[in-house]
Write an enzyme that holds these catalytic residues in place. Structure first.
Site, short mmCIF file in Angstrom:
data_model
loop_
_atom_site.label_atom_id
_atom_site.label_comp_id
_atom_site.label_asym_id
_atom_site.label_seq_id
_atom_site.Cartn_x
_atom_site.Cartn_y
_atom_site.Cartn_z
N GLN A 1 -71.72 -4.23 -69.16
CA GLN A 1 -72.40 -2.94 -69.09
C GLN A 1 -72.78 -2.63 -67.64
O GLN A 1 -72.51 -1.54 -67.12
CB GLN A 1 -73.66 -2.94 -69.95
CG GLN A 1 -73.43 -2.97 -71.45
CD GLN A 1 -74.74 -3.07 -72.21
OE1 GLN A 1 -75.76 -3.49 -71.66
NE2 GLN A 1 -74.72 -2.71 -73.48
N THR B 1 -76.38 -2.13 -82.61
CA THR B 1 -76.89 -1.66 -81.33
C THR B 1 -76.44 -0.22 -81.16
O THR B 1 -75.33 0.13 -81.57
CB THR B 1 -76.37 -2.51 -80.15
OG1 THR B 1 -76.68 -1.85 -78.92
CG2 THR B 1 -74.88 -2.71 -80.22
N ASN B 2 -77.29 0.61 -80.59
CA ASN B 2 -76.91 2.00 -80.34
C ASN B 2 -75.97 2.12 -79.15
O ASN B 2 -74.96 2.83 -79.22
CB ASN B 2 -78.17 2.84 -80.08
CG ASN B 2 -78.97 3.10 -81.34
OD1 ASN B 2 -78.80 4.10 -82.00
ND2 ASN B 2 -79.87 2.18 -81.67
N THR B 3 -76.29 1.45 -78.06
CA THR B 3 -75.54 1.62 -76.82
C THR B 3 -74.05 1.32 -77.00
O THR B 3 -73.19 2.05 -76.49
CB THR B 3 -76.11 0.72 -75.71
OG1 THR B 3 -77.45 1.13 -75.43
CG2 THR B 3 -75.29 0.82 -74.44
N CYS C 1 -82.37 3.12 -79.51
CA CYS C 1 -82.17 1.71 -79.18
C CYS C 1 -82.91 0.92 -80.25
O CYS C 1 -84.09 1.18 -80.51
CB CYS C 1 -82.71 1.39 -77.79
SG CYS C 1 -82.63 -0.37 -77.39
N THR C 2 -82.25 -0.04 -80.86
CA THR C 2 -82.85 -0.74 -81.99
C THR C 2 -83.99 -1.66 -81.61
O THR C 2 -84.69 -2.17 -82.48
CB THR C 2 -81.78 -1.53 -82.78
OG1 THR C 2 -80.95 -2.24 -81.87
CG2 THR C 2 -80.92 -0.58 -83.60
#
Length: 222
Positions: free
Chosen positions: A52, A83-85, A196-197
């Site tokens: 990332q 995960t959102n990202t 974001c979790t």
């Protein structure tokens, strides 16, 4: 009962909550000694975080696609990326597996639309807030997005990676988040997406009058 595939440990702090909520929901529906059929592939988050940071999203997508293939080979009927990202590379993962991915952005959008809300503030990692993969998917559902200022985004991102992903719950950080939420609300956001979790580890609905939306809320009610 279908078998749920999970790509987890991004970070493990929030993956614990996914596992717990899924099993709690199965128990509520079926009772007795029932529990969920889950195949979990545990990722070394430090390897993903490095990709990332370096902007190597194709590499991150391939990394997760390989993990997803293992989940599919294990017998999962569908896949959840915990995960959102990393939904930024969801299409890349989907291209390499035959089971469907349950997109948590769509799930969150569904909850927002049921509340008759059309404009939200978005909190998450810097990638989630600044890039289009999350905002564009919400816009497809006619939901407009407001994001924090640059300095606020820096604070939100830092707290996620330097604290929440490490299990650190800091009251000062909670106040920072609540101030940002209130600022977005004053700018016209009718609700706030916790994109974001890890954020629900710090902020819950009881902490603010502004409606909060996140995938974990969805899972509690699915």
């Amino acid at each position: 009962m279908k078998t749920i595939g999970l790509l987890g440990e991004m970070s493990w702090e929030s993956t614990v909550t996914y596992y717990q909520l899924i099993n709690q929901r199965v128990k509520e529906k079926l009772g007795g000694l029932h529990s969920a059929k889950i195949i979990l592939c545990s990722i070394d988050f430090s390897e993903i975080e490095l990709l990332q940071r370096q902007g190597k999203w194709d590499g991150a997508g391939l990394y997760l696609a390989n993990a997803a293939q293992k989940v599919e080979a294990g017998g999962a009927d569908f896949l959840v990326i915990c995960t959102n990202t990393m939904h930024k590379v969801a299409d890349q993962i989907q291209d390499r597996i035959s089971i469907p991915i349950i997109n948590i952005i769509d799930a969150t959008a569904d909850k927002i639309l049921k509340s008759n809300i059309t404009k939200v503030g978005l909190l998450g990692t810097r990638f989630t807030m600044e890039e289009d993969f999350y905002k564009a998917r919400l816009l497809k559902n006619n939901i407009q997005t407001i994001i924090p200022t640059l300095s606020q985004r820096d604070a939100v991102h830092r707290i996620i990676y330097d604290e929440l992903c490490l299990g650190i719950i800091n009251p000062d950080s909670k106040k920072i988040y609540l101030d940002i939420i209130q600022d977005l609300y004053q700018q016209g956001a009718e609700g706030i997406v916790l994109g974001c979790t890890e954020i629900p580890l710090l902020i819950q609905q009881k902490d603010t009058h502004v409606p909060l939306y996140d995938i974990l809320v969805y899972m509690r009610n699915m």
